[in-house]
Design a protein around this motif. Structure first.
Motif, PDB file in Angstrom:
ATOM      1  N   ALA A 128     105.548  65.914  39.645  1.00 33.88           N
ATOM      2  CA  ALA A 128     104.371  65.139  38.745  1.00 33.88           C
ATOM      3  C   ALA A 128     103.113  65.981  38.404  1.00 33.88           C
ATOM      4  N   ASN A 129     102.532  66.609  39.529  1.00 37.44           N
ATOM      5  CA  ASN A 129     101.435  67.524  39.471  1.00 37.44           C
ATOM      6  C   ASN A 129     101.779  68.625  38.328  1.00 37.44           C
ATOM      7  N   MET A 130     102.661  69.316  38.536  1.00 40.71           N
ATOM      8  CA  MET A 130     103.125  70.647  37.744  1.00 40.71           C
ATOM      9  C   MET A 130     103.368  69.941  36.151  1.00 40.71           C
ATOM     10  N   ALA A 131     104.151  68.947  36.165  1.00 40.85           N
ATOM     11  CA  ALA A 131     104.607  68.362  34.982  1.00 40.85           C
ATOM     12  C   ALA A 131     103.178  67.835  33.870  1.00 40.85           C
ATOM     13  N   LEU A 132     102.201  67.228  34.737  1.00 34.32           N
ATOM     14  CA  LEU A 132     101.174  66.757  34.107  1.00 34.32           C
ATOM     15  C   LEU A 132     100.155  67.982  33.658  1.00 34.32           C
ATOM     16  N   SER A 133     100.182  68.951  34.411  1.00 33.49           N
ATOM     17  CA  SER A 133      99.215  70.177  34.078  1.00 33.49           C
ATOM     18  C   SER A 133      99.603  70.690  33.113  1.00 33.49           C
ATOM     19  N   ILE A 134     100.918  70.786  32.233  1.00 36.53           N
ATOM     20  CA  ILE A 134     101.267  71.526  30.943  1.00 36.53           C
ATOM     21  C   ILE A 134     101.665  70.632  29.777  1.00 36.53           C
ATOM     22  N   ALA A 135     101.731  69.249  30.265  1.00 36.82           N
ATOM     23  CA  ALA A 135     102.039  68.328  29.146  1.00 36.82           C
ATOM     24  C   ALA A 135     100.823  68.013  28.524  1.00 36.82           C
ATOM     25  N   ARG A 191     101.204  64.647  26.676  1.00 32.62           N
ATOM     26  CA  ARG A 191     101.400  63.567  26.886  1.00 32.62           C
ATOM     27  C   ARG A 191     102.234  63.150  27.880  1.00 32.62           C
ATOM     28  N   ALA A 192     102.109  61.785  28.576  1.00 35.27           N
ATOM     29  CA  ALA A 192     103.102  61.322  29.396  1.00 35.27           C
ATOM     30  C   ALA A 192     103.649  60.129  29.620  1.00 35.27           C
ATOM     31  N   TYR A 193     104.603  59.459  30.082  1.00 39.40           N
ATOM     32  CA  TYR A 193     105.137  58.295  30.400  1.00 39.40           C
ATOM     33  C   TYR A 193     105.436  58.033  31.720  1.00 39.40           C
ATOM     34  N   VAL A 194     105.075  57.209  32.306  1.00 34.59           N
ATOM     35  CA  VAL A 194     105.452  56.663  33.924  1.00 34.59           C
ATOM     36  C   VAL A 194     106.564  55.617  33.750  1.00 34.59           C
ATOM     37  N   LEU A 195     107.642  55.983  34.232  1.00 35.59           N
ATOM     38  CA  LEU A 195     108.852  54.971  34.354  1.00 35.59           C
ATOM     39  C   LEU A 195     109.142  54.439  35.748  1.00 35.59           C
ATOM     40  N   GLU A 196     109.198  53.270  35.754  1.00 34.79           N
ATOM     41  CA  GLU A 196     109.668  52.578  36.792  1.00 34.79           C
ATOM     42  C   GLU A 196     110.618  51.628  36.790  1.00 34.79           C
ATOM     43  N   THR A 197     111.584  51.714  37.415  1.00 35.75           N
ATOM     44  CA  THR A 197     112.869  51.018  37.549  1.00 35.75           C
ATOM     45  C   THR A 197     113.410  50.699  36.008  1.00 35.75           C
ATOM     46  N   GLY A 198     113.401  51.640  35.265  1.00 36.23           N
ATOM     47  CA  GLY A 198     113.910  51.420  33.971  1.00 36.23           C
ATOM     48  C   GLY A 198     112.877  51.022  32.857  1.00 36.23           C
ATOM     49  N   ALA A 239      97.458  60.249  27.309  1.00 33.90           N
ATOM     50  CA  ALA A 239      97.368  61.869  27.518  1.00 33.90           C
ATOM     51  C   ALA A 239      97.692  62.220  28.853  1.00 33.90           C
ATOM     52  N   ALA A 240      98.267  63.400  29.176  1.00 27.42           N
ATOM     53  CA  ALA A 240      98.707  63.657  30.289  1.00 27.42           C
ATOM     54  C   ALA A 240      97.254  63.903  31.288  1.00 27.42           C
ATOM     55  N   SER A 241      96.375  64.508  30.733  1.00 25.18           N
ATOM     56  CA  SER A 241      95.172  64.503  31.606  1.00 25.18           C
ATOM     57  C   SER A 241      94.640  63.137  31.966  1.00 25.18           C
ATOM     58  N   THR A 242      94.656  61.924  31.381  1.00 24.49           N
ATOM     59  CA  THR A 242      94.235  60.746  31.712  1.00 24.49           C
ATOM     60  C   THR A 242      95.136  60.265  32.581  1.00 24.49           C
ATOM     61  N   LEU A 243      96.590  60.435  32.727  1.00 22.40           N
ATOM     62  CA  LEU A 243      97.271  59.939  33.723  1.00 22.40           C
ATOM     63  C   LEU A 243      96.915  60.678  35.047  1.00 22.40           C
ATOM     64  N   ALA A 244      96.789  62.155  34.931  1.00 24.60           N
ATOM     65  CA  ALA A 244      96.602  62.897  36.066  1.00 24.60           C
ATOM     66  C   ALA A 244      95.497  62.317  36.777  1.00 24.60           C
ATOM     67  N   ALA A 245      94.394  61.939  36.136  1.00 19.82           N
ATOM     68  CA  ALA A 245      93.270  61.471  36.789  1.00 19.82           C
ATOM     69  C   ALA A 245      93.084  59.766  36.832  1.00 19.82           C
ATOM     70  N   SER A 246      94.315  59.069  36.733  1.00 16.93           N
ATOM     71  CA  SER A 246      94.525  57.762  37.105  1.00 16.93           C
ATOM     72  C   SER A 246      94.947  57.461  38.487  1.00 16.93           C
ATOM     73  N   GLU A 247      93.898  56.781  39.217  1.00 14.61           N
ATOM     74  CA  GLU A 247      94.071  56.366  40.636  1.00 14.61           C
ATOM     75  C   GLU A 247      95.348  55.957  40.972  1.00 14.61           C
ATOM     76  N   TYR A 268     102.510  59.049  42.715  1.00 18.28           N
ATOM     77  CA  TYR A 268     103.188  60.101  42.347  1.00 18.28           C
ATOM     78  C   TYR A 268     102.514  61.718  42.588  1.00 18.28           C
ATOM     79  N   LEU A 269     101.144  61.803  43.052  1.00 21.03           N
ATOM     80  CA  LEU A 269     100.583  63.002  42.978  1.00 21.03           C
ATOM     81  C   LEU A 269      99.852  63.189  44.412  1.00 21.03           C
ATOM     82  N   GLY A 270     100.387  62.420  45.508  1.00 21.31           N
ATOM     83  CA  GLY A 270     100.154  62.400  46.685  1.00 21.31           C
ATOM     84  C   GLY A 270      98.481  62.277  47.016  1.00 21.31           C
ATOM     85  N   GLY A 271      97.913  61.492  46.154  1.00 24.57           N
ATOM     86  CA  GLY A 271      96.422  61.372  46.085  1.00 24.57           C
ATOM     87  C   GLY A 271      95.979  59.974  46.793  1.00 24.57           C
TER      88      GLY A 271
END
Length: 252
Positions: free
Chosen positions: A212-219, A221-228, A235-243, A249-252
């Motif tokens: 996810a770190n690599m994907a969000l670094s180049i995308a 926009r992004a979507y998070v999928l959980e159990t379908g 925005a990918a940058s917004t999701l990357a900064a989300s706690e 997903y980011l090991g943080g």
């Protein structure tokens, strides 16, 4: 994780419609409900990534878009035309190609034969030759191994071949399923750099990726999928900064 999906049902006045528009997609594997009302957009020129845990439905989403799985209900439109339920070869002809999880190269065929199969829908010999040269420019190691059996290539080289094969159909939208799987960190960086170059050259990309770190670094926009279900989008940058995203997903 609280659901915060923000997919619009229609483009704003004067805005261009999405290249790929999915609404309320329901997909089953037998009795297993794999996708539950999934909706997402991919706009022309974007890199959009779909992230989530194993079993969330990411690969199922790509396989359904590609025509390898039939949805029970919902709509899939590519450039304004419905492709839900169409055959996979017709979807490739429409301008959409997938690099599958695990590469799925033809191991007993040569590198050249794999690339030629990627252009099976085309008859423009000059264009095919130009695109073959483009693939060799992007993946010079493939040119060095043209007559080599694909199954003897390294994992990274097989990923390059799978991407080159998909590009030979000249897609307007490229679906990438776990391109970093099983690769060393340096090769992952190289593959992701090539993905960015492909996008900058004019190909829209929908990326499924466990890293996810690599994907969000180049995308874009992004979507998070959980159990379908899509639970977050933006925005990918917004999701990357989300706690929430960092913890999950980011090991943080």
């Amino acid at each position: 994780m609280e659901s915060k999906q923000t997919t619009n049902t229609a483009p704003a006045a004067g805005a261009k419609a999405p290249m790929l528009r999915i609404r309320d997609l329901e997909v089953y594997y037998g009795a297993i409900h794999a996708l539950k009302g999934l909706s997402l957009d991919v706009n022309e020129g974007e890199i959009v990534t779909l992230i989530g845990a194993n079993g969330a439905g990411k690969s199922t989403t790509l396989r359904t878009i590609s025509g390898l799985l039939a949805p029970k209900s919902g709509s899939i439109e590519f450039e304004g035309t419905s492709i839900a339920g169409c055959g996979a070869h017709d979807i490739v002809r429409a301008g959409l190609s997938q690099v599958p999880e695990g590469r799925r190269i033809f191991a007993d065929m040569t590198v050249l034969e794999n690339l030629e199969l990627g252009a099976f829908i085309r008859s423009d010999r000059d264009g095919i030759a130009r695109d073959m040269d483009m693939v060799f420019t992007r993946f010079p190691r493939l040119k060095e191994r043209l007559s080599q059996q694909a199954g003897t290539l390294s994992g990274g080289e097989q990923q390059m071949l799978a991407m080159g094969r998909a590009l030979m159909s000249r897609p307007r939208l490229l679906l990438l399923d776990e391109p970093s799987m099983g690769l060393a960190p340096l090769l992952i960086k190289e593959i992701f750099s090539i993905i960015v170059d492909i996008n900058r050259a004019g190909t829209t990309i929908l990326l499924v990726e466990q890293n996810a770190n690599m994907a969000l670094s180049i995308a874009h926009r992004a979507y998070v999928l959980e159990t379908g279900r899509i639970t977050l989008s933006g925005a990918a940058s917004t999701l990357a900064a989300s706690e929430d995203v960092r913890r999950a997903y980011l090991g943080g």
